[in-house]
Design a protein around this motif. Structure first.
Motif, PDB file in Angstrom:
ATOM      1  N   GLU A  48       1.253   4.411   4.689  1.00  0.00           N
ATOM      2  CA  GLU A  48       2.407   4.776   5.278  1.00  0.00           C
ATOM      3  C   GLU A  48       3.212   5.482   4.376  1.00  0.00           C
ATOM      4  OE1 GLU A  48       2.811   5.136   8.833  1.00  0.00           O
ATOM      5  OE2 GLU A  48       0.753   4.464   8.636  1.00  0.00           O
ATOM      6  N   ARG A  51       1.988   8.936   3.829  1.00  0.00           N
ATOM      7  CA  ARG A  51       2.181   9.880   4.786  1.00  0.00           C
ATOM      8  C   ARG A  51       3.626  10.341   4.770  1.00  0.00           C
ATOM      9  NH1 ARG A  51      -1.317   6.811   9.438  1.00  0.00           N
ATOM     10  NH2 ARG A  51      -3.355   7.493   8.744  1.00  0.00           N
ATOM     11  N   LYS A  52       4.657   9.523   4.581  1.00  0.00           N
ATOM     12  CA  LYS A  52       6.022  10.010   4.753  1.00  0.00           C
ATOM     13  C   LYS A  52       6.001  10.885   3.406  1.00  0.00           C
ATOM     14  CE  LYS A  52       7.694   5.691   6.460  1.00  0.00           C
ATOM     15  NZ  LYS A  52       8.574   4.333   6.243  1.00  0.00           N
TER      16      LYS A  52
END
Length: 109
Positions: A48, A51-52
């Protein structure tokens, strides 16, 4: 005839995909095992966060998806490392944008 589109993935995404495949199938082919070992060794951020980071990098002017994903994998901490990623491009990032990339990456380290 459909036009093929490129899809970029980070090492963290490869790691997650192959770990899921390993759980589902219990065994990976030799090439998949090598790829998983590589991803486990070099993927430094959780999926995550990676992805950020890619999303944040895409906000930098002149950033391409290919370069954003590459930067998310190598997590450059020095401007020269950022410039090396863009060396093959027909343009170069401004000093300000290079510094911005280093700052964005530093937020995730």
């Amino acid at each position: 005839m459909e036009e093929e589109t490129e899809e970029f993935v980070t090492l963290a995404e490869i790691k997650a995909l192959l770990e899921k495949e390993e759980r589902d199938r219990k065994e990976l082919r030799m090439e998949q095992r090598y790829a998983l070992t590589h991803a486990q060794t070099f993927a430094k951020l959780p999926l995550e966060e990676t992805r950020k980071l890619v999303g944040d990098l895409m906000k930098v002017e002149m950033m391409t998806p290919a370069n954003a994903y590459k930067l998310a994998d190598i997590l450059p901490t020095h401007p020269d490392d950022v410039r090396a990623v863009f060396a093959k491009e027909r343009f170069s990032l401004s000093k300000e944008d290079v510094d911005l990339v280093v700052q964005v990456v530093a937020k995730y380290l």
